[in-house]
Design an enzyme around this catalytic site. Structure first.
Site, PDB file in Angstrom:
ATOM      1  CB  SER A 189      -0.897   0.013   1.253  1.00 17.00           C
ATOM      2  OG  SER A 189      -1.515   1.267   1.443  1.00 17.00           O
ATOM      3  CE1 TYR A 230      -4.729  -2.195   4.896  1.00 18.54           C
ATOM      4  CE2 TYR A 230      -3.687  -0.055   4.588  1.00 18.54           C
ATOM      5  CZ  TYR A 230      -4.289  -1.185   4.069  1.00 18.54           C
ATOM      6  OH  TYR A 230      -4.444  -1.297   2.705  1.00 18.54           O
TER       7      TYR A 230
END
Length: 286
Positions: free
Chosen positions: A178, A191
């Site tokens: 990400s 995350y």
């Protein structure tokens, strides 16, 4: 996200994770943008989180390029059946497998079912993920921390461990990291930490498997319109999602899927340990 950004999406939320693509307005764009050219002809790909979002777009694009598909998903049966229909519309076979990638036994069973159904495995796409924003680090409970790492990181290890005995020279592994692995995210600490770990895992595994002729690469999407977004954020954040990128909008799954295709096929035969960045122009450190 501050109020200065323009509205990019209708206000909406969903009350459970993983989110449902069938409930999103508008629906994410998954359709491939061009005819197939057999870049994955008669290959078999296993895609986690393949029921919706980026996973659905990758599944349909891989099918258009000639691959049979096994998709792993948690329990979103309606979305999974729609993806299966879309893959079969491309003339390829699709196996749907429901379960938790954070369970090592399930990972082995998912690979075993894929091998039993298709006889081989050529491409593994580790893509399943979850995220739970918290304003303060102290608000991240031990259960949340364990759950996020178990799905986002352990699941990648477990699926890779299960798949490796079946992968031969020329096979490819593509991991979804990400933009948060590069620029951080103050309300997605756990995350972001998993996505940074996936980046290191990708680079290390690429070196480990190079001698076997197995390539390992990653894709680091920016803000992409997937079910994870309305099931994670408040309605006011959803309606401005992606507005802070240079392109001032969120990306669509079919704008990300070609990065996975490039890394899965022979077009990238001299690429390993690398990451592609479909992120709307968000500057990153590669």
């Amino acid at each position: 996200m501050s109020s200065e950004y323009t509205k990019t999406l209708p206000s909406q939320t969903q009350d459970r994770q993983p989110g449902r693509e069938a409930e999103m307005r508008p629906r994410p764009d998954y359709e491939p943008r061009y005819p197939g050219s057999d870049r994955l002809k008669d290959k078999v790909a296993l895609i986690t989180g393949g029921d919706s979002g980026i996973g659905r777009a990758v599944s349909v694009l891989f099918a258009r390029e000639g691959a049979d598909i096994a998709i792993v998903y948690l329990e979103e049966n309606e979305d999974a059946q729609e993806t299966k229909r879309l893959v079969e519309r491309e003339g390829r076979r699709c196996l749907t497998i429901a379960g938790d990638v954070g369970d090592s036994g399930f990972a082995r069973a998912a690979v075993d079912r894929t091998i039993k159904q298709f006889g081989k495995l050529d491409v593994l796409v580790n893509n399943a993920a979850e995220q739970h924003p918290q304003k303060e680090i102290g608000d991240i409970t031990p259960d949340q921390l364990d759950r996020t790492f178990r799905t986002n990181l352990y699941g990648y290890f477990y699926m890779t461990q299960a798949a490796l005995p079946h992968l031969k020279k020329g096979a490819a592994i593509v991991n979804t990291t990400s933009v948060t692995a590069y620029r951080g995210s103050p309300e997605l600490l756990d995350y972001s930490a998993t996505k940074g770990a996936i980046l290191a895992f990708t680079r290390s595994l690429a070196k480990k498997l190079a001698d076997q002729g197995i390539r390992v690469n990653g894709v680091a999407p920016g803000p992409i319109w997937t079910p994870l977004i309305p099931s994670t954020f408040t309605a006011d954040k959803v309606e401005k999602f992606g507005a802070d990128t240079p392109m001032k909008r969120p990306g669509q799954p079919n704008e990300v899927a070609p990065s996975f295709l490039f890394l899965a096929c022979e077009d990238s035969s001299y690429v390993t340990g690398s990451v592609l960045h479909p992120n709307g122009g968000d500057p990153t450190e590669s």
